[in-house]
Motif scaffolding. Structure first.
Motif, PDB file in Angstrom:
ATOM      1  N   GLY A   1     -31.278 -73.833 -18.377  1.00  0.00           N
ATOM      2  CA  GLY A   1     -30.932 -72.599 -18.812  1.00  0.00           C
ATOM      3  C   GLY A   1     -31.566 -71.554 -18.176  1.00  0.00           C
ATOM      4  N   VAL A   2     -32.983 -71.634 -18.148  1.00  0.00           N
ATOM      5  CA  VAL A   2     -33.865 -70.596 -17.427  1.00  0.00           C
ATOM      6  C   VAL A   2     -33.595 -70.684 -15.980  1.00  0.00           C
ATOM      7  CG1 VAL A   2     -36.177 -69.751 -16.803  1.00  0.00           C
ATOM      8  CG2 VAL A   2     -35.524 -70.465 -19.178  1.00  0.00           C
ATOM      9  N   VAL A   3     -33.500 -71.674 -15.282  1.00  0.00           N
ATOM     10  CA  VAL A   3     -33.140 -71.775 -14.013  1.00  0.00           C
ATOM     11  C   VAL A   3     -31.821 -71.378 -13.477  1.00  0.00           C
ATOM     12  CG1 VAL A   3     -33.113 -73.697 -12.033  1.00  0.00           C
ATOM     13  CG2 VAL A   3     -35.129 -73.533 -13.710  1.00  0.00           C
ATOM     14  N   THR A   4     -31.024 -71.803 -14.201  1.00  0.00           N
ATOM     15  CA  THR A   4     -29.661 -71.382 -13.987  1.00  0.00           C
ATOM     16  C   THR A   4     -29.453 -69.787 -14.033  1.00  0.00           C
ATOM     17  OG1 THR A   4     -28.550 -73.578 -14.963  1.00  0.00           O
ATOM     18  CG2 THR A   4     -27.240 -71.446 -14.359  1.00  0.00           C
ATOM     19  N   GLY A   5     -30.207 -69.157 -15.110  1.00  0.00           N
ATOM     20  CA  GLY A   5     -30.084 -67.935 -15.190  1.00  0.00           C
ATOM     21  C   GLY A   5     -30.775 -67.045 -13.854  1.00  0.00           C
ATOM     22  N   LEU A   6     -31.871 -67.653 -13.542  1.00  0.00           N
ATOM     23  CA  LEU A   6     -32.689 -67.100 -12.364  1.00  0.00           C
ATOM     24  C   LEU A   6     -31.544 -67.181 -10.976  1.00  0.00           C
ATOM     25  CD1 LEU A   6     -36.328 -68.460 -12.751  1.00  0.00           C
ATOM     26  CD2 LEU A   6     -35.516 -65.942 -12.589  1.00  0.00           C
TER      27      LEU A   6
ATOM     28  N   TYR B   1     -34.331 -66.051  -6.587  1.00  0.00           N
ATOM     29  CA  TYR B   1     -33.809 -67.423  -5.829  1.00  0.00           C
ATOM     30  C   TYR B   1     -34.909 -68.229  -5.518  1.00  0.00           C
ATOM     31  CZ  TYR B   1     -31.441 -70.207  -2.730  1.00  0.00           C
ATOM     32  OH  TYR B   1     -30.938 -71.391  -1.838  1.00  0.00           O
ATOM     33  N   ILE B   2     -36.089 -67.933  -5.087  1.00  0.00           N
ATOM     34  CA  ILE B   2     -37.276 -68.674  -4.826  1.00  0.00           C
ATOM     35  C   ILE B   2     -37.803 -69.409  -6.245  1.00  0.00           C
ATOM     36  CG2 ILE B   2     -39.646 -68.740  -4.018  1.00  0.00           C
ATOM     37  CD1 ILE B   2     -38.786 -66.735  -2.167  1.00  0.00           C
ATOM     38  N   LEU B   3     -37.606 -68.522  -7.392  1.00  0.00           N
ATOM     39  CA  LEU B   3     -38.248 -68.944  -8.536  1.00  0.00           C
ATOM     40  C   LEU B   3     -37.326 -70.147  -9.187  1.00  0.00           C
ATOM     41  CD1 LEU B   3     -39.715 -65.785 -10.235  1.00  0.00           C
ATOM     42  CD2 LEU B   3     -41.001 -67.872  -9.296  1.00  0.00           C
ATOM     43  N   GLY B   4     -35.905 -69.773  -8.794  1.00  0.00           N
ATOM     44  CA  GLY B   4     -34.795 -70.581  -9.334  1.00  0.00           C
ATOM     45  C   GLY B   4     -35.196 -72.014  -8.882  1.00  0.00           C
ATOM     46  N   LEU B   5     -35.137 -71.810  -7.210  1.00  0.00           N
ATOM     47  CA  LEU B   5     -35.295 -73.274  -6.463  1.00  0.00           C
ATOM     48  C   LEU B   5     -36.582 -73.732  -7.047  1.00  0.00           C
ATOM     49  CD1 LEU B   5     -33.954 -72.463  -2.854  1.00  0.00           C
ATOM     50  CD2 LEU B   5     -33.135 -73.858  -4.711  1.00  0.00           C
ATOM     51  N   VAL B   6     -37.923 -73.128  -7.136  1.00  0.00           N
ATOM     52  CA  VAL B   6     -39.028 -73.862  -7.512  1.00  0.00           C
ATOM     53  C   VAL B   6     -38.568 -74.593  -8.990  1.00  0.00           C
ATOM     54  CG1 VAL B   6     -41.212 -73.604  -8.377  1.00  0.00           C
ATOM     55  CG2 VAL B   6     -40.459 -72.556  -6.122  1.00  0.00           C
ATOM     56  N   GLY B   7     -37.996 -73.899  -9.823  1.00  0.00           N
ATOM     57  CA  GLY B   7     -37.703 -74.252 -11.106  1.00  0.00           C
ATOM     58  C   GLY B   7     -36.698 -75.617 -11.098  1.00  0.00           C
ATOM     59  N   VAL B   8     -35.868 -75.660  -9.975  1.00  0.00           N
ATOM     60  CA  VAL B   8     -34.858 -76.996  -9.630  1.00  0.00           C
ATOM     61  C   VAL B   8     -35.712 -78.265  -9.505  1.00  0.00           C
ATOM     62  CG1 VAL B   8     -33.282 -77.835  -8.380  1.00  0.00           C
ATOM     63  CG2 VAL B   8     -32.849 -75.809  -9.452  1.00  0.00           C
TER      64      VAL B   8
END
Length: 81
Positions: free
Chosen positions: A19-24, A58-65
Motif C-alpha cells: 500500500g505504501v509503495v503503491t501510494g508513492l 517515483y524513485i522511492l516507490g521503485l526502491v520499495g518495489v
C-alpha cells in the motif's frame, strides 16, 4: 510449517508495504501530471519543485518495489520449504 498467526502477520505487513509503495508511485504520477500542467504557467520554480518531488517519490516507490520483491523471495526461500 508456519502457524496461522505467523502467516497472517506476514500478510498484514506485506499488504501494508504494498500500500505504501503503491501510494508513492501514484503520488509521483499525480505530481508529474500537476507539474506538467503547471509548466504552462509562468511559475518556473514551483514547476521545478513539483517535478522534483515527483521524481523522488517515483524513485522511492521503485526502491520499495525492489525491496518488497527481494524480501518476499527471501522469505519464501527460508520459510516455505
Amino acid at each position: 510449517m508456519e502457524s496461522k498467526h505467523s502467516i497472517s502477520w506476514w500478510n498484514c505487513v506485506l499488504k501494508w508495504e504494498i500500500g505504501v509503495v503503491t501510494g508513492l508511485l501514484l503520488l509521483s504520477a499525480v505530481l508529474a501530471l500537476f507539474g506538467s500542467n503547471r509548466a504552462l504557467d509562468a511559475d518556473f520554480a514551483g514547476t521545478m519543485r513539483t517535478l522534483y518531488l515527483a521524481a523522488w517519490s517515483y524513485i522511492l516507490g521503485l526502491v520499495g518495489v525492489v525491496a518488497i520483491t527481494v524480501w518476499t523471495l527471501v522469505r519464501a526461500r527460508t520459510r516455505c520449504q
